[in-house]
Design a protein around this motif. Structure first.
Motif, short mmCIF file in Angstrom:
data_model
loop_
_atom_site.label_atom_id
_atom_site.label_comp_id
_atom_site.label_asym_id
_atom_site.label_seq_id
_atom_site.Cartn_x
_atom_site.Cartn_y
_atom_site.Cartn_z
N ARG A 227 0.87 -1.00 0.35
CA ARG A 227 0.09 0.06 -0.13
C ARG A 227 1.00 1.37 0.06
NH1 ARG A 227 -3.40 -0.94 4.34
NH2 ARG A 227 -4.51 -2.28 3.41
N GLY A 228 0.59 1.75 -1.15
CA GLY A 228 1.53 3.25 -1.24
C GLY A 228 3.27 3.63 -1.28
N LEU B 271 -1.64 1.84 -4.82
CA LEU B 271 -2.45 2.88 -3.31
C LEU B 271 -4.21 1.36 -2.70
CD1 LEU B 271 -5.84 3.99 -5.15
CD2 LEU B 271 -2.92 5.33 -5.83
N ILE C 98 -3.29 8.32 1.37
CA ILE C 98 -1.90 8.87 1.08
C ILE C 98 -1.40 9.96 1.71
CG2 ILE C 98 -2.83 7.52 -0.90
CD1 ILE C 98 -2.62 9.90 -2.46
N ALA D 172 0.58 9.27 -6.45
CA ALA D 172 -0.60 8.79 -6.05
C ALA D 172 -1.82 9.67 -6.17
CB ALA D 172 -0.62 8.40 -4.87
N ALA E 269 -5.55 7.69 -8.01
CA ALA E 269 -6.79 8.43 -7.00
C ALA E 269 -7.53 8.76 -7.85
CB ALA E 269 -6.46 8.85 -6.04
N ALA F 293 -8.57 8.08 -0.42
CA ALA F 293 -7.42 8.47 -1.21
C ALA F 293 -7.72 9.48 -2.32
CB ALA F 293 -7.67 6.95 -1.97
#
Length: 239
Positions: free
Chosen positions: A5-6, A204, A210, A221, A225, A235
């Motif tokens: 994630r991220g 993400l 984020i 990101a 999103a 996000a």
């Protein structure tokens, strides 16, 4: 499996891109190169695009200003929902931007490969004792305006270890600058060059913030999103 994630990953790649001339450089340097730009190049080298009345001298010098780097989002997937325990992400990336190497000049014709070679040396991307691209035997991809950008989906799949609505995204880092090529007879070529040096990517979760990312990674990101996550999702806040 990794919690992606991220996260971002970077890999050096050989490829190219054409160019909307880059916006807003994030780092700048000034100064001049003492490299000449002479010599004929092989078939892998490309000449400057616009047809000019005459060729520029082969022993001129470059002065570069405004050299900077810009990260650009190149691909995204649709959100992929995974339950508890996560799993492999299988959705394919769709391209949103294709980078291109390019050189634009005003004045006598220059080899694009020579211009990009000078830019690469000035930006610290090419380590070579050669004065010109024609003398360099490394065939560095940064100087080749004819190579295609790498495929977005050639590196397999990623995995996550939690539930969520995940989006994979890809990006590239472009390097751009303005140049003056000066000849002893007083003629000069003024122009702008763009090349790209690396590509990478990240993941993400539309349902998570984020904000933990830093700098350009947050911007990339958020752009991803905004393109594919539902409006109002966590996000997209601040996007």
């Amino acid at each position: 499996m990794r919690d992606m994630r991220g996260s971002t990953r970077r890999s050096w790649a050989a490829g190219v891109a054409a160019v909307a001339l880059a916006a807003g450089p994030t780092a700048c340097t000034g100064g001049s190169d003492d490299d000449g730009a002479g010599g004929k190049t092989g078939a892998r080298r490309a000449s400057a695009g616009p047809v000019a009345e005459k060729q520029a001298c082969t022993d001129g010098t470059y002065t570069w200003t405004g050299i900077g780097e810009t990260k650009r989002l190149t691909g995204v997937t649709e959100p992929e929902s995974l339950g508890k325990g996560g799993g492999r992400l299988t959705y394919r990336l769709a391209r949103v931007y294709t980078p291109h190497q390019s050189v634009e000049g005003h004045g006598p014709a220059l080899s694009s490969a020579e211009v990009l070679f000078s830019l690469g040396k000035k930006a610290g991307l090419i380590e070579s004792d050669a004065t010109t691209a024609a003398e360099d035997d490394s065939e560095d991809a940064f100087t080749d305006v004819n190579r295609k950008a790498p495929e977005l989906n050639e590196n397999g799949t990623d995995s996550v270890d939690g539930a969520g609505r995940f989006v994979r995204y890809a990006f590239t880092t472009e390097v751009a600058g303005d140049f003056r090529y000066s000849c002893a007879d007083g003629t000069a070529v003024l122009g702008h060059a763009v090349g790209w040096k690396a590509d990478g990517g990240g993941i993400l979760d539309c349902d998570h913030s984020i904000e933990g990312l830093s700098g350009d990674d947050v911007s990339l990101a958020r752009s991803a999103a905004r393109l594919v996550c539902d409006a109002g999702s966590v996000a997209t806040k601040g996007a």
